[in-house]
Design a protein around this motif. Sequence first.
Motif, PDB file in Angstrom:
ATOM      1  N   CYS A 306       0.847  -1.197   0.000  1.00 21.42           N
ATOM      2  CA  CYS A 306       0.000   0.000   0.000  1.00 21.42           C
ATOM      3  C   CYS A 306       0.881   1.245   0.000  1.00 21.42           C
ATOM      4  O   CYS A 306       1.998   1.234   0.533  1.00 21.42           O
ATOM      5  CB  CYS A 306      -0.892  -0.009   1.243  1.00 21.42           C
ATOM      6  N   LEU A 325      -6.820  -6.542  -1.690  1.00 19.36           N
ATOM      7  CA  LEU A 325      -7.477  -6.512  -2.993  1.00 19.36           C
ATOM      8  C   LEU A 325      -8.294  -7.788  -3.144  1.00 19.36           C
ATOM      9  O   LEU A 325      -7.769  -8.895  -2.963  1.00 19.36           O
ATOM     10  CB  LEU A 325      -6.432  -6.413  -4.101  1.00 19.36           C
ATOM     11  N   LEU A 374      -7.862   1.536  -9.758  1.00 14.74           N
ATOM     12  CA  LEU A 374      -6.882   0.499 -10.055  1.00 14.74           C
ATOM     13  C   LEU A 374      -6.246   0.850 -11.386  1.00 14.74           C
ATOM     14  O   LEU A 374      -6.860   0.685 -12.445  1.00 14.74           O
ATOM     15  CB  LEU A 374      -7.555  -0.879 -10.086  1.00 14.74           C
ATOM     16  N   ASP A 377       0.261   0.133 -14.991  1.00 14.96           N
ATOM     17  CA  ASP A 377       1.618   0.469 -14.582  1.00 14.96           C
ATOM     18  C   ASP A 377       2.121   1.776 -15.183  1.00 14.96           C
ATOM     19  O   ASP A 377       2.723   2.604 -14.493  1.00 14.96           O
ATOM     20  CB  ASP A 377       2.572  -0.667 -14.973  1.00 14.96           C
ATOM     21  N   TYR A 380       1.406   5.532 -13.660  1.00 11.05           N
ATOM     22  CA  TYR A 380       1.929   6.059 -12.399  1.00 11.05           C
ATOM     23  C   TYR A 380       2.875   7.235 -12.637  1.00 11.05           C
ATOM     24  O   TYR A 380       2.781   8.263 -11.952  1.00 11.05           O
ATOM     25  CB  TYR A 380       2.656   4.958 -11.620  1.00 11.05           C
ATOM     26  N   CYS A 390      -4.869   5.499  -6.781  1.00  8.05           N
ATOM     27  CA  CYS A 390      -4.702   4.050  -6.583  1.00  8.05           C
ATOM     28  C   CYS A 390      -3.848   3.794  -5.350  1.00  8.05           C
ATOM     29  O   CYS A 390      -2.689   4.230  -5.290  1.00  8.05           O
ATOM     30  CB  CYS A 390      -4.045   3.429  -7.820  1.00  8.05           C
ATOM     31  N   ILE A 392      -2.494   1.083  -4.350  1.00  8.62           N
ATOM     32  CA  ILE A 392      -1.531  -0.007  -4.516  1.00  8.62           C
ATOM     33  C   ILE A 392      -0.217   0.554  -5.056  1.00  8.62           C
ATOM     34  O   ILE A 392      -0.207   1.350  -6.002  1.00  8.62           O
ATOM     35  CB  ILE A 392      -2.085  -1.080  -5.464  1.00  8.62           C
ATOM     36  N   LYS A 394       3.272   1.150  -6.960  1.00  3.94           N
ATOM     37  CA  LYS A 394       3.654   0.977  -8.362  1.00  3.94           C
ATOM     38  C   LYS A 394       4.314  -0.386  -8.584  1.00  3.94           C
ATOM     39  O   LYS A 394       5.110  -0.852  -7.784  1.00  3.94           O
ATOM     40  CB  LYS A 394       4.624   2.087  -8.773  1.00  3.94           C
ATOM     41  N   HIS A 396       2.676  -3.271  -8.728  1.00  4.61           N
ATOM     42  CA  HIS A 396       1.933  -4.380  -8.113  1.00  4.61           C
ATOM     43  C   HIS A 396       0.477  -4.462  -8.554  1.00  4.61           C
ATOM     44  O   HIS A 396      -0.119  -5.538  -8.491  1.00  4.61           O
ATOM     45  CB  HIS A 396       1.996  -4.263  -6.591  1.00  4.61           C
ATOM     46  N   CYS A 397      -0.118  -3.359  -8.974  1.00  2.00           N
ATOM     47  CA  CYS A 397      -1.549  -3.353  -9.261  1.00  2.00           C
ATOM     48  C   CYS A 397      -1.881  -4.178 -10.505  1.00  2.00           C
ATOM     49  O   CYS A 397      -2.595  -5.188 -10.437  1.00  2.00           O
ATOM     50  CB  CYS A 397      -2.045  -1.911  -9.430  1.00  2.00           C
ATOM     51  N   GLU A 398      -1.379  -3.758 -11.642  1.00  2.00           N
ATOM     52  CA  GLU A 398      -1.709  -4.436 -12.903  1.00  2.00           C
ATOM     53  C   GLU A 398      -1.257  -5.890 -12.896  1.00  2.00           C
ATOM     54  O   GLU A 398      -2.022  -6.791 -13.278  1.00  2.00           O
ATOM     55  CB  GLU A 398      -1.064  -3.692 -14.074  1.00  2.00           C
ATOM     56  N   ILE A 401      -3.453  -8.156 -10.504  1.00  2.00           N
ATOM     57  CA  ILE A 401      -4.807  -8.376 -11.027  1.00  2.00           C
ATOM     58  C   ILE A 401      -4.783  -9.360 -12.178  1.00  2.00           C
ATOM     59  O   ILE A 401      -5.573 -10.325 -12.222  1.00  2.00           O
ATOM     60  CB  ILE A 401      -5.434  -7.038 -11.466  1.00  2.00           C
TER      61      ILE A 401
END
Length: 429
Positions: A306, A325, A374, A377, A380, A390, A392, A394, A396-398, A401
Motif C-alpha cells: 500500500c 485486494l 486500479l 503500470d 503512475y 490508486c 496499490i 507501483k 503491483h496493481c496491474e 490483477i
Amino acid sequence: MSQSFALHGQPLQVGISRRDITPANLEGLDPFAGTFARVHDHIHIRAMVVSNGSDTAAIVAADLIEVGDTRGLRSKIEEKTGIRADHVMIAPSHSHNTPRMGDVPAGAKARIPTQQSLRYSDEVAIKISDAIEEARASMTDAQMGISTIGVDVNVNREVYSQGSWGLGVNPDGDSEKKLTAICFRGDDQRIIAVLINYAVHSTIMLGIPELSGDLAGAVSRYVEHELGKNALAMWIPGVIGDQAPLFGLNGETGEDMDEDLRFAEDAVDAQSFIIGASVMRAIEGMHDWDKSAAISGTVDVVSVPCRKLPVPEGMEQRQVSEVELTLSTLLVGTVCLVGISGEVTTAIYRHLMREMPLRHVLVVSNANSRIGYLAGDESYDRHTQAADGCPIAKGHCESVIVRIASRQVGNLLRLATQVDEVESSSQSS
C-alpha cells in the motif's frame, strides 16, 4: 482459494427479486455533500440466483456508490441460504448520487462513513440477504443467452492540460465501447433477467444534491419497462476507472442549479435511452440459448503493498503497509464475471483480455469490496487521476490483477472441462 463446479447437463434455473432501498431519512447519506436535499428517483437492489441443481450462484446489482468489505455479509448469506460465499457477487452501480454501504478495507481511499450511512448499511445488508433468499425460493427453469453490441456513450476522461493530468473529455483516449447482455428467459420465452455490463461512470447527476440512481438506474428502469412482466435489468459496471459519460455534469455545476438539473435530466434521459435501446436490440439478436451450464466460483483476497495517497477533505485512508485486494470470479456457462474490488482502468482490462482463454470474460468494477482506482503500470509516472487515486504501490496493481484473475478463470475452466469429459464418458458407457 475455494472452487467448485457443476455438471453442464443439469437444467438451469433462475430466480429474481427486487427491493427498494430508497432511504426514508436522507441526512448524512450523500457521500459528497453530506445530506441529499430530496429524492430524485428511487434506488433499488436487484438479485438473481442461478442454479443447475448441483451448484448455485447469486448476483446482486445495487444502486449504491460502493460496497465495503462484504466477507461478513456473504458469510451470513451462505448461512441463511446455503449459497456459498465465494459464489456471491455484489456489484454496486457506482452512481455518485447514492449512499455508500459498509466499511472499506484499511488502506483504501474512501469517503468517511457517517453514523447514518453505517445504520443504512445494516438495513441494506438485510435487504440483500432477504432478496437472495426470495430469489432462490422463486427459481424456475430457464435458458441463457449472450450478446454483445457496440455503444458509444462513454469517453476516456483522463485529460492532459497545462502540464498535468486531470478529468475531462478525451475522445482520443482508449475506451471500450462493447456492451454485453447476459439474458435469462423462461420456457415460455419470457425474459426473466438481463445482466448489463458496460464501461461508464454514473456521474451525470454529480453536483445535484438529490438521491438518484443516475445513468445506471435509468438504464435498468428503461429496459425493465420495455421487457415488462417484472423482468429484472441488472447493471454490473465494467471498466469504469477512466470512463465518463459523453455528456454529464460530472461535478461541474454552475450558479443556476435549476439549469444544471435540467441539463442533467436531459443527459440521463438521452444516454440511458441509447444504452437501454441497445440492450433491447442485443436481446432481440440472441439466437443461441443454453438450457444447461456449468456454475462455479472463487474468491481471493490478496494483500498487496500500500502507498500513502493525498486525501482531500471528506475522505480518509487508514495507514497500513498492505491493502487487501479482492478478486471474485463466477463462471456461468461460457461467461466469466471477473469482479475486482476497485475502479478498473482500460489499460488493465486490455492486458487481462490478452491473457483470457474465454471469449466472454466481463470485468465487474468494485465487486464485493472497494479500495479505490486500479491503475495500469504506465500511468503512475504520468500521474493520471486514476494513478494518483490508486492505493496499490507501483508495479503491483496491474500484474497482481492479471495474474490472479487469469489463474482464477483458468482453474474454473479446467474444472468445467474435466467434468464435461467425465460426463461424456459416463453417457457413452
